[in-house]
Design a protein around this motif. Sequence first.
Motif, PDB file in Angstrom:
ATOM      1  N   ALA A  59       0.781  -1.346   0.000  1.00 48.17           N
ATOM      2  CA  ALA A  59       0.075   0.043  -0.060  1.00 48.17           C
ATOM      3  C   ALA A  59       0.953   1.273  -0.094  1.00 48.17           C
ATOM      4  O   ALA A  59       0.667   2.147  -0.882  1.00 48.17           O
ATOM      5  N   LEU A  60       2.065   1.238   0.741  1.00 42.94           N
ATOM      6  CA  LEU A  60       2.743   2.437   0.824  1.00 42.94           C
ATOM      7  C   LEU A  60       3.675   2.375  -0.384  1.00 42.94           C
ATOM      8  O   LEU A  60       3.587   3.582  -1.062  1.00 42.94           O
ATOM      9  N   THR A  61       3.967   1.543  -1.193  1.00 45.20           N
ATOM     10  CA  THR A  61       4.491   1.446  -2.436  1.00 45.20           C
ATOM     11  C   THR A  61       3.834   2.056  -3.387  1.00 45.20           C
ATOM     12  O   THR A  61       4.156   3.007  -4.459  1.00 45.20           O
ATOM     13  N   VAL A  62       2.420   1.814  -3.438  1.00 45.12           N
ATOM     14  CA  VAL A  62       1.412   2.251  -4.567  1.00 45.12           C
ATOM     15  C   VAL A  62       1.240   3.710  -4.101  1.00 45.12           C
ATOM     16  O   VAL A  62       1.063   4.364  -5.314  1.00 45.12           O
ATOM     17  N   ALA A  63       1.117   4.109  -2.848  1.00 46.15           N
ATOM     18  CA  ALA A  63       0.885   5.496  -2.859  1.00 46.15           C
ATOM     19  C   ALA A  63       2.027   6.164  -3.065  1.00 46.15           C
ATOM     20  O   ALA A  63       2.007   7.407  -3.506  1.00 46.15           O
ATOM     21  N   VAL A  64       3.185   5.805  -2.795  1.00 49.20           N
ATOM     22  CA  VAL A  64       4.496   6.549  -3.437  1.00 49.20           C
ATOM     23  C   VAL A  64       4.446   6.706  -4.853  1.00 49.20           C
ATOM     24  O   VAL A  64       4.834   7.891  -5.521  1.00 49.20           O
ATOM     25  N   ILE A  65       4.383   5.760  -5.536  1.00 52.54           N
ATOM     26  CA  ILE A  65       4.109   5.809  -6.992  1.00 52.54           C
ATOM     27  C   ILE A  65       3.349   6.680  -7.576  1.00 52.54           C
ATOM     28  O   ILE A  65       3.478   7.572  -8.373  1.00 52.54           O
TER      29      ILE A  65
END
Length: 75
Positions: A59-65
């Motif tokens: 979830a954090l990776t998707v938010a950063v991207i």
Amino acid sequence: MFTSAAIIMLFGMGFVFLFLCIQVVITNLFAKLAGKYAYLLPEPTKNTKKPAAPKSDDALTVAVIAAALKSAGRL
């Protein structure tokens, strides 16, 4: 001039071929020698443990991207 160049080329190729033949013979001799004394070396150990998969927060990776794409004006 061409004949002297051809003679030099043939001598050079002959020396390279001779060197490679000597190298093959010496490599085979050392391989036999290494096989003869291989019992002196320890057996390699096999790693039976599988490495742990790295944990990631999807979830954090998707938010950063998504934030990076939005700031670049592509989203």
